[in-house]
Design an enzyme around this catalytic site. Structure first.
Site, mmCIF file in Angstrom:
data_model
loop_
_atom_site.group_PDB
_atom_site.id
_atom_site.type_symbol
_atom_site.label_atom_id
_atom_site.label_comp_id
_atom_site.label_asym_id
_atom_site.label_seq_id
_atom_site.Cartn_x
_atom_site.Cartn_y
_atom_site.Cartn_z
ATOM 1 N N ASP A 10 59.210 -8.334 43.836
ATOM 2 C CA ASP A 10 59.409 -7.200 43.294
ATOM 3 C C ASP A 10 58.358 -7.055 41.885
ATOM 4 O O ASP A 10 58.043 -7.818 41.519
ATOM 5 C CB ASP A 10 60.805 -6.625 42.749
ATOM 6 C CG ASP A 10 61.282 -7.720 41.775
ATOM 7 O OD1 ASP A 10 61.207 -9.111 42.135
ATOM 8 O OD2 ASP A 10 61.632 -7.340 40.733
ATOM 9 N N PHE A 48 69.091 -18.669 43.635
ATOM 10 C CA PHE A 48 69.193 -17.546 42.672
ATOM 11 C C PHE A 48 67.440 -17.344 42.248
ATOM 12 O O PHE A 48 67.224 -18.648 42.153
ATOM 13 C CB PHE A 48 70.129 -17.613 41.515
ATOM 14 C CG PHE A 48 71.583 -17.293 42.025
ATOM 15 C CD1 PHE A 48 71.926 -15.937 42.120
ATOM 16 C CD2 PHE A 48 72.458 -18.069 42.357
ATOM 17 C CE1 PHE A 48 73.166 -15.527 42.363
ATOM 18 C CE2 PHE A 48 73.621 -17.739 43.008
ATOM 19 C CZ PHE A 48 74.244 -16.476 42.981
ATOM 20 N N TYR A 98 74.076 -8.521 45.784
ATOM 21 C CA TYR A 98 72.595 -8.272 45.276
ATOM 22 C C TYR A 98 71.730 -7.907 46.452
ATOM 23 O O TYR A 98 70.562 -7.565 46.253
ATOM 24 C CB TYR A 98 71.819 -9.705 45.009
ATOM 25 C CG TYR A 98 72.777 -10.244 43.630
ATOM 26 C CD1 TYR A 98 72.753 -9.757 42.538
ATOM 27 C CD2 TYR A 98 73.438 -11.479 43.881
ATOM 28 C CE1 TYR A 98 73.437 -10.387 41.432
ATOM 29 C CE2 TYR A 98 74.452 -11.808 42.988
ATOM 30 C CZ TYR A 98 74.135 -11.479 41.510
ATOM 31 O OH TYR A 98 74.836 -12.014 40.713
ATOM 32 N N HIS A 136 65.497 -6.117 42.825
ATOM 33 C CA HIS A 136 65.094 -7.608 42.706
ATOM 34 C C HIS A 136 65.042 -8.143 44.234
ATOM 35 O O HIS A 136 64.387 -9.349 44.213
ATOM 36 C CB HIS A 136 66.058 -8.151 41.846
ATOM 37 C CG HIS A 136 65.182 -9.173 40.645
ATOM 38 N ND1 HIS A 136 64.093 -9.141 40.226
ATOM 39 C CD2 HIS A 136 65.792 -10.189 39.980
ATOM 40 C CE1 HIS A 136 63.547 -9.924 39.661
ATOM 41 N NE2 HIS A 136 64.646 -10.636 39.061
ATOM 42 N N ASN A 147 60.770 -13.906 36.656
ATOM 43 C CA ASN A 147 61.506 -15.145 36.247
ATOM 44 C C ASN A 147 61.245 -16.269 37.769
ATOM 45 O O ASN A 147 61.084 -17.149 37.754
ATOM 46 C CB ASN A 147 62.904 -15.215 36.238
ATOM 47 C CG ASN A 147 63.175 -14.733 34.788
ATOM 48 O OD1 ASN A 147 62.417 -15.217 33.811
ATOM 49 N ND2 ASN A 147 64.166 -13.992 34.358
ATOM 50 N N ASN A 166 65.885 -17.334 39.247
ATOM 51 C CA ASN A 166 65.398 -18.247 38.095
ATOM 52 C C ASN A 166 64.983 -19.417 38.747
ATOM 53 O O ASN A 166 64.267 -20.323 37.812
ATOM 54 C CB ASN A 166 66.300 -18.264 37.075
ATOM 55 C CG ASN A 166 66.500 -16.775 36.313
ATOM 56 O OD1 ASN A 166 65.852 -15.805 36.824
ATOM 57 N ND2 ASN A 166 67.401 -16.611 35.310
#
Length: 225
Positions: A91, A64, A14, A19, A112, A66
């Site tokens: 972001d 992560f 990632y 993000h 999120n 969320n």
């Protein structure tokens, strides 16, 4: 004491996603301003440093996106800071790429990571909204933010991150205007013209008629040649 939080997802998979622009901002700040090496704490990675007399902790949650609020809440309680002392870099799809805006409080707009932070510490923290653009339809947003920045975005992204690093001390001091100006100077520098406009030549004065110094006899002779 200030707590700066960058939002993203952990792992090489990632690292270059849209993000993860919050992680990227904190990495640039840490590298440019002599912060300590990153180490594990608060369910994330932290680095520590100072801007003047203000101690600053950088936090990249590894829960992560969320579940970012778990890490932020734990850090806030341990460091004994209030939401007003927290600045979250994230972001923002509702801003064009290269645009940066500041916000304090308010809703999470469906993000999120922010939703999770709201749930753990409330909405009254500060945010640096970093534009990544919108894919055009809300159903395309999840896939869009989880894709890497294209090569075409490399230049403005690097300029923006450097601008954030340039101006971060102003933001720590509470001067958002100077912070945003430092970014603008990187992303859209003023271009002073190096060449002066060529002056238009003045209209030449009409030439003076030449004085005819011939004698009367010479004029008559020349006339009949």
């Amino acid at each position: 004491m200030k707590l700066l939080v960058g939002l993203g997802n952990p792992g090489a998979k990632y690292a270059h996603n849209r993000h993860n622009i919050g992680f990227m901002a904190l990495d640039r700040i840490a590298a440019d301003h002599g912060f300590s090496g990153w180490r594990s704490k608060f369910q994330g990675q932290i680095a520590e440093g100072r801007f003047g007399s203000t101690k600053v902790t950088l936090l990249k949650p590894e829960t992560f996106m969320n579940l970012s609020g778990q890490s932020v809440g734990e850090a806030m309680r341990y460091l004994k800071v209030s939401p007003e002392d927290i600045i979250v870099f994230h972001d923002e799809i509702d801003l064009a790429p290269g645009k940066v805006r500041l916000k304090t409080g308010g809703g999470h707009a469906g993000h999120n990571g922010l939703r999770s932070i709201h749930g753990h510490i409330g909405p009254d923290y500060n945010r640096v909204r970093m534009g990544v653009g919108h894919p055009g339809h809300k159903d395309a947003v999840p896939g869009y933010v989880l894709r890497d920045f294209p090569k075409a975005d490399a230049e403005w992204l690097d300029d923006e991150l450097r601008g954030i690093s340039d101006g971060i001390a102003h933001l720590i001091d509470g001067d958002g205007g100077k912070f945003l100006n430092a970014i603008a100077l990187r992303v859209a520098p003023s271009r002073s013209s190096k060449s002066t406009a060529k002056a238009k030549p003045a209209n030449p004065a009409p030439a003076e008629p030449a004085t005819d110094e011939r004698s009367t006899m010479q004029k008559l002779v020349d006339r009949f040649r």
